[in-house]
Design a protein around this motif. Structure first.
Motif, short mmCIF file in Angstrom:
data_model
loop_
_atom_site.label_atom_id
_atom_site.label_comp_id
_atom_site.label_asym_id
_atom_site.label_seq_id
_atom_site.Cartn_x
_atom_site.Cartn_y
_atom_site.Cartn_z
N ILE A 299 0.86 -1.20 -0.05
CA ILE A 299 -0.11 -0.07 0.06
C ILE A 299 0.82 1.43 0.08
O ILE A 299 1.66 1.35 0.95
CB ILE A 299 -0.78 0.02 1.27
N PRO A 300 0.89 1.80 -1.02
CA PRO A 300 1.88 3.16 -1.17
C PRO A 300 1.45 4.34 -0.60
O PRO A 300 0.78 5.55 -0.94
CB PRO A 300 2.03 3.37 -2.83
N ALA A 301 1.39 4.29 0.84
CA ALA A 301 0.65 5.59 1.64
C ALA A 301 1.33 6.79 1.37
O ALA A 301 0.60 7.86 1.33
CB ALA A 301 1.04 5.30 3.09
N MET A 302 2.74 6.86 1.28
CA MET A 302 3.41 8.29 0.78
C MET A 302 2.81 8.59 -0.44
O MET A 302 2.66 9.89 -0.73
CB MET A 302 5.13 7.91 0.82
N ASP A 303 2.89 7.78 -1.50
CA ASP A 303 2.19 8.32 -2.74
C ASP A 303 0.93 8.87 -2.82
O ASP A 303 0.73 9.80 -3.50
CB ASP A 303 2.37 7.28 -3.87
N ILE A 304 0.07 8.11 -2.04
CA ILE A 304 -1.44 8.57 -1.87
C ILE A 304 -1.57 9.77 -1.21
O ILE A 304 -2.13 10.71 -1.58
CB ILE A 304 -2.37 7.36 -1.17
N GLY A 305 -0.77 10.08 -0.08
CA GLY A 305 -0.92 11.26 0.87
C GLY A 305 -0.29 12.33 -0.30
O GLY A 305 -0.67 13.55 -0.25
N ARG A 306 0.66 12.30 -0.88
CA ARG A 306 1.55 13.20 -1.65
C ARG A 306 0.40 13.62 -2.78
O ARG A 306 0.40 14.86 -2.96
CB ARG A 306 2.67 12.77 -2.18
N SER A 307 -0.23 12.67 -3.30
CA SER A 307 -1.11 12.90 -4.64
C SER A 307 -2.47 13.70 -3.85
O SER A 307 -2.70 14.97 -4.75
CB SER A 307 -1.52 11.68 -5.15
N ALA A 308 -2.83 13.53 -2.95
CA ALA A 308 -3.95 14.12 -2.45
C ALA A 308 -3.76 15.60 -2.13
O ALA A 308 -4.39 16.33 -2.42
CB ALA A 308 -4.30 13.53 -0.86
N VAL A 309 -2.28 15.78 -1.57
CA VAL A 309 -2.06 17.21 -1.38
C VAL A 309 -2.07 18.04 -2.40
O VAL A 309 -2.48 19.41 -2.70
CB VAL A 309 -0.86 17.45 -0.40
N GLU A 310 -1.24 17.37 -3.53
CA GLU A 310 -0.94 18.22 -5.04
C GLU A 310 -2.46 18.39 -5.48
O GLU A 310 -2.68 19.33 -6.16
CB GLU A 310 -0.27 17.12 -5.67
N MET A 311 -3.60 17.43 -5.52
CA MET A 311 -4.79 17.71 -5.87
C MET A 311 -5.39 18.95 -5.28
O MET A 311 -5.96 19.57 -5.93
CB MET A 311 -5.38 16.46 -6.00
N VAL A 312 -5.41 18.84 -3.89
CA VAL A 312 -6.15 20.03 -3.30
C VAL A 312 -5.34 21.42 -3.55
O VAL A 312 -6.04 22.40 -3.81
CB VAL A 312 -6.45 19.68 -1.94
N MET A 313 -4.23 21.29 -3.83
CA MET A 313 -3.57 22.55 -4.12
C MET A 313 -3.72 22.73 -5.44
O MET A 313 -3.87 24.31 -5.80
CB MET A 313 -2.00 22.43 -3.86
N ASP A 314 -3.84 21.98 -6.49
CA ASP A 314 -4.23 22.32 -7.81
C ASP A 314 -5.65 23.01 -7.79
O ASP A 314 -5.88 24.06 -8.72
CB ASP A 314 -4.19 21.07 -8.48
N ARG A 315 -6.59 22.63 -7.14
CA ARG A 315 -8.01 23.01 -7.05
C ARG A 315 -7.82 24.52 -6.36
O ARG A 315 -8.72 25.17 -6.56
CB ARG A 315 -8.82 22.11 -6.31
N LEU A 316 -7.02 24.66 -5.39
CA LEU A 316 -6.76 25.83 -4.77
C LEU A 316 -6.31 26.97 -5.68
O LEU A 316 -6.72 28.20 -5.80
CB LEU A 316 -5.84 26.01 -3.36
N SER A 317 -5.31 26.67 -6.64
CA SER A 317 -4.54 27.55 -7.54
C SER A 317 -5.18 27.75 -8.94
O SER A 317 -5.08 28.62 -9.33
CB SER A 317 -3.25 27.07 -7.73
#
Length: 341
Positions: A299-317
């Protein structure tokens, strides 16, 4: 020019990859919150131009009024493995720091707490973990005027972005590996009953993937839900190894059971992998921490967490539409599987 890469669907991650820099560098170029060399700025801006990446014109104007805080909703329920949950939390926090964001941890499962922090402008965006198939928090998120990303895949996302591990695919991959080794009677030891009762999506999908795979291959498949304690494990194993088709292989999606599983099998005179093969669905470090590393679908926890933050920052910007990301599973060889006895 490559029209696909120049699409307006490009993300901040795409820009960073195109420019050969980190996502945080791209973020700093856009926000101006840190000094970036002219050479690096030029490279990033050229990449943005090539990809047609255009943050909302209001983003910088609003930057000064933002809290620079992301809310992370992580209900700490009795049936979840806190150690695994904290891997996701660590991934979110460390990635958020690269965007100059702090993280506010919300551990209640009450939708009211989500409305409270958003109405008071305490957070700029939200990430939510431990998603259920029909999660009561999703309607609340859907009507809020805040970017939100789910770490999990509900039945109906309602226009929200989601990122998750393909738990169904993980079980199918585990069964295929055991089938190829000659195992024809395979048992799935899954999450605690409470996780299945509330339809936690990771528990439901892993179980469904196992059922689909054993049916597809024509294997004898059996599934048990198990609490993370020795008495329950002992009871489950007693049932697994009796009857007409005792298991020759196990797929285990319950990380808390792993420290006690070897001993319980040994008490029954079963050696791994000589007598019984085991594939676990767990984070890589959990699988490797054993004296003899488990064969694992990691289970790639680091990849999933990283993707989630990148996605929310994309939606912010920028006005980025909702997206669904499902991370494919892969099998990591260990010392716990062998040809069927």
């Amino acid at each position: 020019m490559d029209n696909r890469r120049a699409s307006t669907s490009a993300t901040i991650t795409d820009v960073a990859r195109e420019a050969g820099v980190s996502t945080s560098t791209v973020s700093y170029v856009m926000s101006g919150k840190r000094t970036i060399s002219k050479e690096t700025r030029d490279v990033v801006e050229a990449a943005m131009a090539r990809l047609n990446y255009s943050p909302r014109s209001s983003a910088r104007a609003l930057a000064s009024s933002r809290s620079n805080v992301l809310g992370l909703v992580v209900p700490l329920r009795p049936d979840v493995n806190v150690g695994v949950v904290m891997q996701f939390v660590t991934a979110v926090v460390t990635t958020a720091r690269t965007f100059n964001q702090d993280v506010l941890l919300l551990t209640q499962d009450d939708p009211g707490s989500i409305e409270r922090v958003t109405s008071q402008s305490m957070v700029d965006g939200l990430l939510m973990m431990d998603i259920e198939a029909r999660d009561p928090r999703i309607p609340v998120l859907a009507r809020l005027q805040k970017p939100a990303v789910l770490i999990g895949m509900p039945d109906e996302p309602r226009g929200l972005s989601c990122v998750d591990f393909d738990f169904s695919g993980a079980s199918r991959l585990a069964v295929r590996h055991l089938w190829d080794l000659g195992h024809r009677s395979i048992t799935f030891i899954g999450s605690p009953p409470a996780s299945l009762k509330r339809h936690a999506t990771y528990a439901d999908r892993a179980l469904q993937g196992f059922t689909d795979a054993t049916n597809s291959f024509g294997a004898t498949g059996r599934a048990v839900a198990c609490e993370a304690d020795s008495p329950q494990l002992a009871e489950s194993l007693d049932a697994i190894f009796t009857g007409k088709h005792p298991a020759t292989a196990l797929v285990v999606h319950n990380e808390a059971l792993l420290p006690m599983l070897r001993e319980e099998l040994s008490l029954r005179g079963l050696a791994i992998p000589k007598d019984i093969s085991v594939v676990v669905i767990a984070p890589a470090d959990v699988a490797k921490a054993a004296a003899r590393p488990w064969t694992a679908v990691s289970i790639p926890a680091m990849d999933i967490g990283r993707s989630a933050v990148e996605m929310v920052m994309d939606r912010l910007s920028r006005d980025k539409p909702a997206e669904l990301r499902l991370i494919a599973p892969s099998l990591t060889p260990g010392e716990t599987t062998a040809e069927a006895p």
